[in-house]
Design an enzyme around this catalytic site. Structure first.
Site, PDB file in Angstrom:
ATOM      1  N   LYS A 190       0.709  -1.229  -0.051  1.00  0.00           N
ATOM      2  CA  LYS A 190      -0.019  -0.023  -0.084  1.00  0.00           C
ATOM      3  C   LYS A 190       0.930   1.213   0.077  1.00  0.00           C
ATOM      4  CE  LYS A 190      -2.045  -1.177   3.776  1.00  0.00           C
ATOM      5  NZ  LYS A 190      -1.261  -2.267   4.158  1.00  0.00           N
ATOM      6  N   ARG A 241      -9.753   1.562   8.435  1.00  0.00           N
ATOM      7  CA  ARG A 241      -9.331   0.227   8.881  1.00  0.00           C
ATOM      8  C   ARG A 241     -10.548  -0.591   9.606  1.00  0.00           C
ATOM      9  NH1 ARG A 241      -3.406   0.869   8.421  1.00  0.00           N
ATOM     10  NH2 ARG A 241      -2.561  -1.265   8.934  1.00  0.00           N
ATOM     11  N   ARG A 265      11.700  -6.227   5.223  1.00  0.00           N
ATOM     12  CA  ARG A 265      11.526  -4.460   5.061  1.00  0.00           C
ATOM     13  C   ARG A 265      12.740  -3.673   6.140  1.00  0.00           C
ATOM     14  NH1 ARG A 265       6.059  -1.673   5.436  1.00  0.00           N
ATOM     15  NH2 ARG A 265       6.043  -2.747   7.544  1.00  0.00           N
ATOM     16  N   ARG A 304      11.265  -2.173  11.286  1.00  0.00           N
ATOM     17  CA  ARG A 304      10.214  -1.840  11.852  1.00  0.00           C
ATOM     18  C   ARG A 304       9.825  -2.604  13.349  1.00  0.00           C
ATOM     19  NH1 ARG A 304       5.225   0.269   8.303  1.00  0.00           N
ATOM     20  NH2 ARG A 304       4.057  -0.856   9.780  1.00  0.00           N
ATOM     21  N   ARG A 357      -0.932  -8.838  13.118  1.00  0.00           N
ATOM     22  CA  ARG A 357      -1.349  -7.694  12.357  1.00  0.00           C
ATOM     23  C   ARG A 357      -2.269  -8.336  11.284  1.00  0.00           C
ATOM     24  NH1 ARG A 357       3.977  -5.479  10.562  1.00  0.00           N
ATOM     25  NH2 ARG A 357       2.967  -4.056   9.368  1.00  0.00           N
TER      26      ARG A 357
HETATM   27  P1  AP5 Z   1       4.875  -1.527   2.010  1.00  0.00           P
HETATM   28  O1  AP5 Z   1       4.536  -0.592   0.851  1.00  0.00           O
HETATM   29  O2  AP5 Z   1       5.394  -0.936   3.073  1.00  0.00           O
HETATM   30  O3  AP5 Z   1       3.649  -2.252   2.062  1.00  0.00           O
HETATM   31  P2  AP5 Z   1       2.260  -1.929   3.133  1.00  0.00           P
HETATM   32  O4  AP5 Z   1       1.070  -2.463   2.508  1.00  0.00           O
HETATM   33  O5  AP5 Z   1       2.103  -0.292   3.202  1.00  0.00           O
HETATM   34  O6  AP5 Z   1       2.888  -2.570   4.509  1.00  0.00           O
HETATM   35  P3  AP5 Z   1       2.639  -1.860   5.858  1.00  0.00           P
HETATM   36  O7  AP5 Z   1       3.334  -2.913   6.922  1.00  0.00           O
HETATM   37  O8  AP5 Z   1       3.182  -0.358   5.883  1.00  0.00           O
HETATM   38  O9  AP5 Z   1       1.170  -1.989   6.113  1.00  0.00           O
HETATM   39  P4  AP5 Z   1       0.437  -1.761   7.646  1.00  0.00           P
HETATM   40  O10 AP5 Z   1      -0.787  -1.550   7.246  1.00  0.00           O
HETATM   41  O11 AP5 Z   1       0.476  -3.024   8.469  1.00  0.00           O
HETATM   42  O12 AP5 Z   1       1.234  -0.894   8.348  1.00  0.00           O
HETATM   43  P5  AP5 Z   1       0.748   0.779   8.649  1.00  0.00           P
HETATM   44  O13 AP5 Z   1       1.940   1.773   8.545  1.00  0.00           O
HETATM   45  O14 AP5 Z   1      -0.373   1.206   7.794  1.00  0.00           O
HETATM   46  O15 AP5 Z   1       5.754  -2.905   1.175  1.00  0.00           O
HETATM   47  C1  AP5 Z   1       6.221  -3.655   2.259  1.00  0.00           C
HETATM   48  C2  AP5 Z   1       7.652  -4.214   2.093  1.00  0.00           C
HETATM   49  O16 AP5 Z   1       7.322  -4.858   0.668  1.00  0.00           O
HETATM   50  C3  AP5 Z   1       8.615  -3.082   1.652  1.00  0.00           C
HETATM   51  O17 AP5 Z   1      10.112  -3.641   2.047  1.00  0.00           O
HETATM   52  C4  AP5 Z   1       8.657  -2.825   0.134  1.00  0.00           C
HETATM   53  O18 AP5 Z   1       9.799  -2.242  -0.541  1.00  0.00           O
HETATM   54  C5  AP5 Z   1       8.383  -4.481  -0.289  1.00  0.00           C
HETATM   55  N1  AP5 Z   1       7.591  -4.087  -1.752  1.00  0.00           N
HETATM   56  C6  AP5 Z   1       6.480  -3.390  -1.954  1.00  0.00           C
HETATM   57  N2  AP5 Z   1       6.230  -3.851  -2.995  1.00  0.00           N
HETATM   58  C7  AP5 Z   1       6.893  -4.717  -3.664  1.00  0.00           C
HETATM   59  C8  AP5 Z   1       6.886  -5.688  -5.031  1.00  0.00           C
HETATM   60  N3  AP5 Z   1       5.867  -5.418  -5.628  1.00  0.00           N
HETATM   61  N4  AP5 Z   1       7.790  -6.740  -4.820  1.00  0.00           N
HETATM   62  C9  AP5 Z   1       8.545  -6.824  -3.888  1.00  0.00           C
HETATM   63  N5  AP5 Z   1       8.556  -6.249  -2.820  1.00  0.00           N
HETATM   64  C10 AP5 Z   1       7.650  -5.214  -2.670  1.00  0.00           C
HETATM   65  O19 AP5 Z   1       0.170   0.590  10.223  1.00  0.00           O
HETATM   66  C11 AP5 Z   1       0.999   0.174  11.227  1.00  0.00           C
HETATM   67  C12 AP5 Z   1       0.292   0.404  12.569  1.00  0.00           C
HETATM   68  O20 AP5 Z   1      -0.168   1.474  13.035  1.00  0.00           O
HETATM   69  C13 AP5 Z   1      -1.010  -0.746  12.634  1.00  0.00           C
HETATM   70  O21 AP5 Z   1      -0.778  -1.772  12.911  1.00  0.00           O
HETATM   71  C14 AP5 Z   1      -1.795   0.087  13.768  1.00  0.00           C
HETATM   72  O22 AP5 Z   1      -1.542  -0.241  14.812  1.00  0.00           O
HETATM   73  C15 AP5 Z   1      -1.579   1.415  13.414  1.00  0.00           C
HETATM   74  N6  AP5 Z   1      -2.550   2.008  12.369  1.00  0.00           N
HETATM   75  C16 AP5 Z   1      -2.369   2.721  11.060  1.00  0.00           C
HETATM   76  N7  AP5 Z   1      -3.563   3.033  10.593  1.00  0.00           N
HETATM   77  C17 AP5 Z   1      -4.406   3.095  11.363  1.00  0.00           C
HETATM   78  C18 AP5 Z   1      -5.965   3.208  11.380  1.00  0.00           C
HETATM   79  N8  AP5 Z   1      -6.413   3.504  10.513  1.00  0.00           N
HETATM   80  N9  AP5 Z   1      -6.667   2.654  12.433  1.00  0.00           N
HETATM   81  C19 AP5 Z   1      -5.980   2.312  13.551  1.00  0.00           C
HETATM   82  N10 AP5 Z   1      -4.595   2.008  13.689  1.00  0.00           N
HETATM   83  C20 AP5 Z   1      -3.856   2.257  12.691  1.00  0.00           C
END
Ligand code: AP5
Length: 208
Positions: free
Chosen positions: A8, A83, A122, A155, A166
């Site tokens: 994402k 979410r 990552r 992270r 998660r």
């Molecule tokens: P990446 O692009 O970082 O993937 P992502 O889907 O964004 O993964 P996240 O772990 O950031 O998602 P998340 O939803 O768990 O975390 P968030 O920060 O939102 O890619 C991942 C890896 O793959 C990278 O190394 C990248 O280089 C690689 N990659 C990407 N595309 C690729 C490809 N095509 N081929 C190969 N490799 C590739 O949330 C974190 C925490 O914050 C949550 O757990 C929660 O506690 C809190 N939080 C955030 N938003 C909310 C909300 N709305 N409500 C409540 N709590 C929230």
């Protein structure tokens, strides 16, 4: 939308740059609050470290405030929000008040094993926030960011047990949100396997 590790953040940044709108990642905003040691950060940290969702009212509040900023005037891409169904309904109301309904909701779909491999490898720069991956996108020097030379770190929530937690939270809390948007005819499902460029092309083909 998409499971943790679906790509994402990667795709949201590429798309925001391409179409010239702002990229709003609730995860990045919460991590920034933790780094700065604010009250919001201290509260969020307790949940994030365990792979739990931060309470709805906290997250809805920060998105609402962020959307008021001038750089959101010409559009925005929300990454990691909404979410829960409560967040989705709050967003509907907020955008209805602004007279600005959502254009599209994108779901990036990858198999669970692939998402876990992506997250476990990552690395994030502690200075500029750039992402790399130990196997799929390795930096020239294992511990240094290619872009700015900052230090690379894993992270806190990318440990394998927290990743699995998660994923379970996503299935329980976030998957129902997809039905909300599918019912509204807004959901675009995008195959998330293949290179970043392949996925980016599919995103462009899907939403124009
Ligand atoms: P990446 O692009 O970082 O993937 P992502 O889907 O964004 O993964 P996240 O772990 O950031 O998602 P998340 O939803 O768990 O975390 P968030 O920060 O939102 O890619 C991942 C890896 O793959 C990278 O190394 C990248 O280089 C690689 N990659 C990407 N595309 C690729 C490809 N095509 N081929 C190969 N490799 C590739 O949330 C974190 C925490 O914050 C949550 O757990 C929660 O506690 C809190 N939080 C955030 N938003 C909310 C909300 N709305 N409500 C409540 N709590 C929230």
């Amino acid at each position: 939308m998409g499971t943790p590790g679906a790509g994402k953040g990667t795709q949201a940044k590429l798309l925001a740059d391409r179409v010239g709108v702002c990229h709003i990642s609730t995860g990045d905003m919460l991590r920034d609050a933790i780094r700065r040691g604010t009250r919001l950060g201290l509260e969020a940290q307790r949940y994030m470290e365990q792979g739990l969702l931060v309470p709805d009212d906290v997250v809805i509040g920060i998105v609402e405030e962020r959307l008021r900023a001038p750089d959101c005037k010409h559009g925005f891409i929300l990454d990691g929000f909404p979410r829960t169904l409560a967040q989705a309904r709050a967003l509907d109301e907020l955008l209805a008040r602004r007279g600005e309904p959502l254009t599209a909701v994108m779901l990036i779909a990858v198999p669970r094993d692939e998402a876990i491999r992506r997250l476990a490898g990552r690395r994030v720069c502690d200075k500029c926030g750039a992402m790399s991956h130990v196997a799929f996108d390795p930096p020239a020097r294992a511990d240094r960011c290619d872009r700015c030379g900052g230090g690379l770190a894993q992270r806190e929530d990318d440990r394998e047990d927290t990743i699995r937690h998660r994923m379970d939270v996503y299935a329980r809390e976030t998957a129902p949100v997809l039905e909300h948007y599918r019912g509204a005819g807004l959901l675009h499902e995008i195959e998330g396997t293949g290179s970043r460029e392949d996925v980016s092309r599919r995103v462009a083909a899907s939403v124009g």
